[in-house]
Design an enzyme around this catalytic site. Structure first.
Site, PDB file in Angstrom:
ATOM      1  N   PHE A 114     -25.649  22.894 -45.215  1.00  0.00           N
ATOM      2  CA  PHE A 114     -24.382  23.247 -44.588  1.00  0.00           C
ATOM      3  C   PHE A 114     -24.363  24.736 -44.255  1.00  0.00           C
ATOM      4  CE2 PHE A 114     -20.420  20.440 -44.629  1.00  0.00           C
ATOM      5  CZ  PHE A 114     -21.128  19.315 -44.239  1.00  0.00           C
ATOM      6  N   GLN A 227      -8.745  28.853 -41.733  1.00  0.00           N
ATOM      7  CA  GLN A 227     -10.077  28.508 -41.230  1.00  0.00           C
ATOM      8  C   GLN A 227     -10.005  27.682 -39.945  1.00  0.00           C
ATOM      9  OE1 GLN A 227     -13.135  25.871 -43.483  1.00  0.00           O
ATOM     10  NE2 GLN A 227     -13.997  27.909 -43.302  1.00  0.00           N
ATOM     11  N   HIS A 229     -12.347  25.501 -37.717  1.00  0.00           N
ATOM     12  CA  HIS A 229     -13.643  24.817 -37.784  1.00  0.00           C
ATOM     13  C   HIS A 229     -14.302  24.877 -36.408  1.00  0.00           C
ATOM     14  CE1 HIS A 229     -16.622  21.689 -38.393  1.00  0.00           C
ATOM     15  NE2 HIS A 229     -16.312  21.639 -39.680  1.00  0.00           N
ATOM     16  N   LEU A 239     -11.865  16.300 -35.999  1.00  0.00           N
ATOM     17  CA  LEU A 239     -13.021  17.002 -36.562  1.00  0.00           C
ATOM     18  C   LEU A 239     -14.324  16.259 -36.299  1.00  0.00           C
ATOM     19  CD1 LEU A 239     -13.927  19.335 -38.562  1.00  0.00           C
ATOM     20  CD2 LEU A 239     -14.020  17.524 -40.265  1.00  0.00           C
ATOM     21  N   GLU A 242     -19.378  19.298 -39.921  1.00  0.00           N
ATOM     22  CA  GLU A 242     -20.484  20.262 -39.925  1.00  0.00           C
ATOM     23  C   GLU A 242     -21.816  19.556 -40.198  1.00  0.00           C
ATOM     24  OE1 GLU A 242     -19.348  23.994 -41.561  1.00  0.00           O
ATOM     25  OE2 GLU A 242     -21.220  24.191 -42.653  1.00  0.00           O
ATOM     26  N   ARG A 273     -18.487  29.540 -40.929  1.00  0.00           N
ATOM     27  CA  ARG A 273     -17.583  28.954 -39.929  1.00  0.00           C
ATOM     28  C   ARG A 273     -16.833  29.995 -39.103  1.00  0.00           C
ATOM     29  NH1 ARG A 273     -15.251  23.741 -43.315  1.00  0.00           N
ATOM     30  NH2 ARG A 273     -17.173  22.549 -43.089  1.00  0.00           N
ATOM     31  N   HIS A 337      -8.380  24.113 -39.451  1.00  0.00           N
ATOM     32  CA  HIS A 337      -8.971  23.105 -40.330  1.00  0.00           C
ATOM     33  C   HIS A 337      -8.557  23.217 -41.791  1.00  0.00           C
ATOM     34  CE1 HIS A 337     -11.919  20.296 -41.820  1.00  0.00           C
ATOM     35  NE2 HIS A 337     -12.570  21.220 -42.501  1.00  0.00           N
ATOM     36  N   ARG A 372     -14.076  29.892 -46.225  1.00  0.00           N
ATOM     37  CA  ARG A 372     -14.681  28.898 -47.119  1.00  0.00           C
ATOM     38  C   ARG A 372     -15.971  28.352 -46.518  1.00  0.00           C
ATOM     39  NH1 ARG A 372     -14.652  23.239 -47.192  1.00  0.00           N
ATOM     40  NH2 ARG A 372     -13.010  22.966 -45.636  1.00  0.00           N
TER      41      ARG A 372
HETATM   42  C1  LIG Z   1     -10.982  16.023 -41.549  1.00  0.00           C
HETATM   43  C2  LIG Z   1     -11.380  16.816 -42.758  1.00  0.00           C
HETATM   44  C3  LIG Z   1     -12.690  16.791 -43.224  1.00  0.00           C
HETATM   45  C4  LIG Z   1     -13.054  17.521 -44.359  1.00  0.00           C
HETATM   46  N1  LIG Z   1     -14.350  17.482 -44.790  1.00  0.00           N
HETATM   47  C5  LIG Z   1     -14.701  18.153 -45.917  1.00  0.00           C
HETATM   48  C6  LIG Z   1     -16.028  18.062 -46.448  1.00  0.00           C
HETATM   49  O1  LIG Z   1     -16.878  17.333 -45.945  1.00  0.00           O
HETATM   50  N2  LIG Z   1     -16.320  18.785 -47.560  1.00  0.00           N
HETATM   51  C7  LIG Z   1     -15.394  19.569 -48.178  1.00  0.00           C
HETATM   52  O2  LIG Z   1     -15.724  20.195 -49.190  1.00  0.00           O
HETATM   53  N3  LIG Z   1     -14.137  19.662 -47.711  1.00  0.00           N
HETATM   54  C8  LIG Z   1     -13.762  18.964 -46.592  1.00  0.00           C
HETATM   55  N4  LIG Z   1     -12.472  19.054 -46.134  1.00  0.00           N
HETATM   56  C9  LIG Z   1     -11.462  19.754 -46.947  1.00  0.00           C
HETATM   57  C10 LIG Z   1     -11.101  18.882 -48.138  1.00  0.00           C
HETATM   58  O3  LIG Z   1     -11.157  17.524 -47.779  1.00  0.00           O
HETATM   59  C11 LIG Z   1      -9.688  19.167 -48.659  1.00  0.00           C
HETATM   60  O4  LIG Z   1      -9.503  20.542 -48.820  1.00  0.00           O
HETATM   61  C12 LIG Z   1      -9.466  18.483 -50.014  1.00  0.00           C
HETATM   62  O5  LIG Z   1      -9.842  17.126 -49.948  1.00  0.00           O
HETATM   63  C13 LIG Z   1      -8.027  18.612 -50.462  1.00  0.00           C
HETATM   64  O6  LIG Z   1      -7.834  17.830 -51.604  1.00  0.00           O
HETATM   65  P1  LIG Z   1      -6.490  17.947 -52.444  1.00  0.00           P
HETATM   66  O7  LIG Z   1      -6.647  17.012 -53.585  1.00  0.00           O
HETATM   67  O8  LIG Z   1      -6.218  19.364 -52.727  1.00  0.00           O
HETATM   68  O9  LIG Z   1      -5.348  17.454 -51.458  1.00  0.00           O
HETATM   69  P2  LIG Z   1      -5.142  16.124 -50.578  1.00  0.00           P
HETATM   70  O10 LIG Z   1      -6.298  15.220 -50.598  1.00  0.00           O
HETATM   71  O11 LIG Z   1      -4.659  16.596 -49.255  1.00  0.00           O
HETATM   72  O12 LIG Z   1      -3.961  15.379 -51.339  1.00  0.00           O
HETATM   73  C14 LIG Z   1      -2.642  15.872 -51.361  1.00  0.00           C
HETATM   74  C15 LIG Z   1      -1.783  14.899 -52.130  1.00  0.00           C
HETATM   75  O13 LIG Z   1      -0.492  15.458 -52.330  1.00  0.00           O
HETATM   76  C16 LIG Z   1       0.500  14.500 -52.056  1.00  0.00           C
HETATM   77  N5  LIG Z   1       1.729  15.207 -51.661  1.00  0.00           N
HETATM   78  C17 LIG Z   1       1.841  16.271 -50.829  1.00  0.00           C
HETATM   79  N6  LIG Z   1       3.130  16.648 -50.740  1.00  0.00           N
HETATM   80  C18 LIG Z   1       3.844  15.825 -51.525  1.00  0.00           C
HETATM   81  C19 LIG Z   1       5.228  15.703 -51.845  1.00  0.00           C
HETATM   82  N7  LIG Z   1       6.164  16.508 -51.324  1.00  0.00           N
HETATM   83  N8  LIG Z   1       5.600  14.710 -52.695  1.00  0.00           N
HETATM   84  C20 LIG Z   1       4.688  13.851 -53.228  1.00  0.00           C
HETATM   85  N9  LIG Z   1       3.368  13.943 -52.957  1.00  0.00           N
HETATM   86  C21 LIG Z   1       2.959  14.906 -52.123  1.00  0.00           C
HETATM   87  C22 LIG Z   1      -0.099  13.639 -50.971  1.00  0.00           C
HETATM   88  O14 LIG Z   1       0.525  12.377 -50.930  1.00  0.00           O
HETATM   89  C23 LIG Z   1      -1.561  13.559 -51.439  1.00  0.00           C
HETATM   90  O15 LIG Z   1      -1.708  12.527 -52.390  1.00  0.00           O
HETATM   91  C24 LIG Z   1     -12.091  18.311 -45.010  1.00  0.00           C
HETATM   92  C25 LIG Z   1     -10.779  18.329 -44.555  1.00  0.00           C
HETATM   93  C26 LIG Z   1     -10.422  17.606 -43.429  1.00  0.00           C
HETATM   94  C27 LIG Z   1      -8.999  17.705 -42.952  1.00  0.00           C
END
Ligand SMILES: Cc1cc2nc3c(=O)[nH]c(=O)nc-3n(C[C@H](O)[C@H](O)[C@H](O)COP(=O)(O)OP(=O)(O)OC[C@H]3O[C@@H](n4cnc5c(N)ncnc54)[C@H](O)[C@@H]3O)c2cc1C
Length: 560
Positions: A114, A227, A229, A239, A242, A273, A337, A372
């Site tokens: 990556f 960020q 992307h 998206l 990468e 990035r 992103h 990042r």
């Molecule tokens: C398209 C895409 C591809 C990606 N690919 C990669 C990758 O290959 N590798 C990598 O390292 N990172 C990647 N990322 C980044 C990474 O996926 C995210 O930063 C990470 O998964 C976030 O995880 P999280 O658990 O913090 O939040 P999330 O998975 O976003 O979960 C948030 C949670 O909070 C809950 N929530 C939010 N607000 C409320 C509320 N008010 N009340 C109740 N519940 C709420 C939601 O329901 C959800 O369950 C990618 C991101 C995107 C958008």
């Protein structure tokens, strides 16, 4: 009324990893989520998760240095050391839980390279890594007896005698507002991508968690670090992981030239990035783009390789633009992103507000600094999700059993909801949101300057007024009232936007994703500092600039 030891807001990877650990530690745990757990944005992660494994000849210091260099020396190095040291075990543990990682010819876990890293240390499951991880963690947490409040929207935190003791939340299925108390709350509510338009983020990424923390005294750190992307699909903003460049794709301009050789002769398409996005934007701005895009070329990889290793990308390209990647290059451009900024925490998820912890994209530990590295976010969620569970569990043991009076908190939110429901202004919520989000992209973009940032601030200030005085809610019902939900989310997005413009206007240098055309250089003398935005108890916005923690890697010029 419901009561728990630990309540986790968010069922993405950070929330569920935290839940598994806290349950193993014997706590009574619940997770609350506005969507079904496996619909969290983590599900969309494609590319992979980083880990330096020693049996591959890799070492944690190499990963730490790449991460720190990638961060443009804004990451706190003590936090990065922990993440890099714990990465190997965190990924192997996921494998043992049941994640079926892709394997190489030799039968060992396969890796891809990556951006911003010289070593191939990204582990993956085809192009569905996030989905695979999330399903396994969900399964594991259910096995341990996790209680899930599914399709509940948290409207506020309950802060009793100075400590966070639960939440008020709207059951979206019934429209009823309830209190849920707990001895401690972990916010793992994900990012705020939708504060910008377009964005690769799901529509649910509205920064609710950041707003909840901010309004209860926690600081938001380095919010200007947004960020972009390098590869989002033309017209749609979807998206393209990468992984494409990790597997060898080229970037071409309208003259068919691999332009990255001008900007990053050593790393080429796999520079960090921020560097690749700026290079693309420069090509586009200087007239070597095609309708505001450049091209991602995978033709030399061959159809079979593309379909086995990058199947999902091929699907998206065919479905949305009718382009078979093995035959034609795909038009792409930089797109919003990820937010590197977030709720300031220490390496154990502590926010400084008693009883309140944070992990995942909504938190800023800080391991990503000003930029990042790809595949470091999934790693961040599992490492710091687990650590916050440990620390919160210790804290929970010190909290005596007691009944918290919650009526006044519920009443306060009922009032808020009533005001929104009665709103009868001239704008729909989506109109107000779109105006703000497009202004944010214009003002706090790949390139920015004083004028553009002030423009964004002006629009955010106006949005605050429109939100209060001129929105209208058409659906007056209770059951699954998405009109109301979007209005509540917009309130949170405005808080995030406000903290972002304040962070951006504060930083008088260029570093990582914060590239100011009016002050193009990095200034370590004055700005080896974070920006920390918070609200005083009177609701006034305050800004601090705490120092960055340096351990052994002195900042040097960043060249790729
Ligand atoms: C398209 C895409 C591809 C990606 N690919 C990669 C990758 O290959 N590798 C990598 O390292 N990172 C990647 N990322 C980044 C990474 O996926 C995210 O930063 C990470 O998964 C976030 O995880 P999280 O658990 O913090 O939040 P999330 O998975 O976003 O979960 C948030 C949670 O909070 C809950 N929530 C939010 N607000 C409320 C509320 N008010 N009340 C109740 N519940 C709420 C939601 O329901 C959800 O369950 C990618 C991101 C995107 C958008």
């Amino acid at each position: 009324m419901y009561d728990h030891d630990l309540l986790i807001v968010g069922a993405g990877l950070a929330g569920l990893r935290c839940a598994v650990e806290a349950q193993k530690l014997g706590l009574k745990v619940a997770v609350i989520t506005k969507v079904h757990p496996v619909r969290s944005h983590s599900n969309a992660a494609q590319g992979g998760i980083n880990a330096p494994l020693t049996d591959r000849g890799d070492d944690w210091k190499g990963h730490a240095l790449d991460t720190i260099k990638g961060s443009d020396y804004l990451a706190d190095q003590d936090a990065v050391e922990i993440m890099s040291q714990e990465a190997g075990e965190a990924v192997l543990e996921l494998e043992r839980m049941g994640v079926i990682f892709s394997r190489g010819e030799d039968g060992k876990l396969g890796t891809r390279r990556f951006g911003g890293q010289k070593v191939a240390r990204t582990f993956f499951v085809g192009a569905i890594t996030g989905s695979a991880l999330l399903h396994v963690l969900y399964e594991q947490s259910l096995k341990l007896g996790l209680q899930v409040y599914e399709e509940w929207f948290v409207t506020s935190l309950i802060k009793h005698e100075g400590a966070v003791r639960g939440v008020v939340a709207l059951d979206l299925k019934t429209g009823e507002l309830e209190s849920i108390t707990a001895k401690s709350v972990v916010i793992a509510a994900g990012g705020a991508g939708r504060v910008f338009e377009p964005s690769t983020n799901a529509l649910i990424c509205t920064g609710d968690g950041l707003s909840l923390a901010w309004n209860n005294g926690a600081g938001l750190m380095d919010m200007e670090m947004i960020q972009y992307h390098p590869t989002t699909l033309a017209r749609t903003g979807i998206l393209l992981s990468e992984a494409a460049r990790g597997e060898g794709a080229y970037l071409l301009n309208s003259e068919g030239d691999r332009f990255m050789k001008k900007y990053a002769p050593d790393y080429m398409e796999l520079a960090s990035r921020d560097v690749v996005s700026r290079s693309e934007q420069t090509e586009i701005n200087e007239g070597r783009g095609i309708d505001g895009n450049v091209l991602l070329d995978l033709r030399h990889l061959g159809k079979e390789f593309i379909e086995t290793r990058l199947g999902y990308l091929q699907e998206v390209s065919v479905e949305f633009l009718g382009i078979d990647m093995s035959e034609k290059p795909v038009p792409i451009r930089p797109g919003m992103h990820y937010i590197m900024g977030g709720i300031k925490t220490d390496v154990n998820g502590e926010t400084g507000v008693p009883g309140l912890y944070a992990a995942g994209e909504c938190a800023n530990v800080s391991v990503h600094g000003a930029n990042r590295l790809g595949a470091n976010s999934l790693l961040d969620t599992v490492v710091f999700g687990r650590r916050s569970a440990e620390k919160a569990s210790e804290y929970v043991k010190s909290v005596p059993n007691s009944v918290i009076p919650t009526e006044s908190y519920v009443k306060r939110d009922l009032e808020l909801i009533k005001n929104i429901m009665d709103a009868d202004g001239k704008y729909r919520v989506s109109e107000v949101r779109n105006t703000m989000a497009t202004a944010m992209t214009k003002g706090i973009g790949v390139f920015r300057d004083q004028e553009s940032m002030e423009y964004a601030k002006k629009i955010v200030d106006k949005t605050k007024i429109d939100y209060r005085d001129s929105i209208r809610i058409e659906n007056k019902g209770k059951i699954y009232n998405t009109d109301l939900l979007f209005a509540l989310e917009l309130g949170n997005m405005i808080d995030c936007a406000e903290s972002i413009v304040h962070g951006a206007l504060t930083r008088k240098e260029s570093r990582g994703a914060h590239f100011r055309t009016d002050i193009p250089g990095r200034n370590d003398e004055e700005w080896l500092k974070h920006t920390l935005v918070y609200k005083s108890s009177e609701g006034e916005i305050k800004i601090d600039t705490p120092d960055v923690t340096i351990t052994e890697w002195e900042p040097i010029e960043r060249v790729y």
